[in-house]
Design an enzyme around this catalytic site. Structure first.
Site, PDB file in Angstrom:
ATOM      1  N   TYR A  11      -5.753  -6.328  -2.720  1.00 41.81           N
ATOM      2  CA  TYR A  11      -4.294  -6.346  -2.770  1.00 41.81           C
ATOM      3  C   TYR A  11      -3.729  -7.302  -1.720  1.00 41.81           C
ATOM      4  CZ  TYR A  11       0.527  -4.629  -2.479  1.00 41.81           C
ATOM      5  OH  TYR A  11       1.899  -4.539  -2.451  1.00 41.81           O
TER       6      TYR A  11
ATOM      7  N   CYS B  64       6.392  -6.269  -9.146  1.00 45.15           N
ATOM      8  CA  CYS B  64       5.607  -5.210  -8.500  1.00 45.15           C
ATOM      9  C   CYS B  64       5.089  -4.238  -9.546  1.00 45.15           C
ATOM     10  CB  CYS B  64       6.467  -4.482  -7.480  1.00 45.15           C
ATOM     11  SG  CYS B  64       5.619  -3.096  -6.679  1.00 45.15           S
TER      12      CYS B  64
END
Length: 223
Positions: A89, A58
């Site tokens: 995203y 992440c």
């Protein structure tokens, strides 16, 4: 049950050109300035600065780690290493674009070296997990070093070999980090830029192995 298993397998395998999402011609809108430093996100960057690119799972926590380092001029999060042009995203998270979440790091080599960045990279995530990072599973979260020039590439390889030996001595698995010349970098949407500065208690999955990385002399990219 078959459907869920099939979806998981797709997330663990990079899509081929014919399997990837189509994307779009125009870049996704993003911020013009870094939320913390107020410096231009896309440049122009001052003369003499250099660029690095890393994927550590992440990208929210990894970006914060880099922007807090002395000598780092600006950072940005985005997507690289896949097939789909100008992905979102949401598209990237499906695993059907082939991209990893990555951090673009613009740094002053007179203050911080590429070797210093590599050391921080290795020690602050687990590079042995393949297509995942902790609880984050999928190709999006793979460990990557995308290099700018042969000096960075050779430094990355040397550091990988050195850290791999340290991990092996500690009983850890082999490094799975992808090391390759930098592909096109797609800036992520504004919401994701410097996310943890805007959301201090937001999700951060950054966690190292606890094994120190002794950088070899050959890992210097400043020659």
């Amino acid at each position: 049950m078959f459907f869920l298993s099939d979806m998981l397998n797709k997330k663990l395998q990079l899509p081929k050109v014919g399997e990837a999402l189509p994307g779009r011609d125009k870049p996704m809108p993003t911020a013009s300035k870094h939320y913390v430093s107020k410096r231009p996100l896309k440049g122009p960057y001052p003369e003499g600065l250099e660029t690095a690119m890393f994927g550590m799972g992440c990208f929210w926590g990894a970006e914060r780690m880099f922007w807090q380092m002395d000598g780092v001029w600006v950072t940005a999060v985005g997507y690289a290493g896949g097939v789909t042009p100008n992905p979102t995203y949401q598209e990237t998270c499906t695993g059907l674009t082939g991209h990893a979440e990555v951090i673009l790091v613009v740094f002053d080599p007179k203050i911080i070296s590429y070797t210093d960045l590599l050391k921080a990279f290795w020690e602050n995530h687990d590079p042995t997990q393949g297509m995942r990072q902790g609880n984050d599973v999928g190709t999006t979260y793979r460990s990557t070093i995308y290099t700018f020039g042969d000096a960075q590439y050779q430094a990355a390889i040397a550091s990988r070999d050195a850290y791999g030996a340290s991990l092996s001595s500690a009983g850890r698995e082999k490094i799975t980090t992808e090391i390759a010349p930098a592909p096109e970098f797609y800036f992520a949407e504004e919401d994701h830029q410097q996310y943890l500065a805007k959301n201090p208690y937001g999700y951060c999955n950054l966690k190292g192995t606890g094994v120190a990385c002794a950088m070899p002399q050959a890992a210097s990219a400043e020659a």
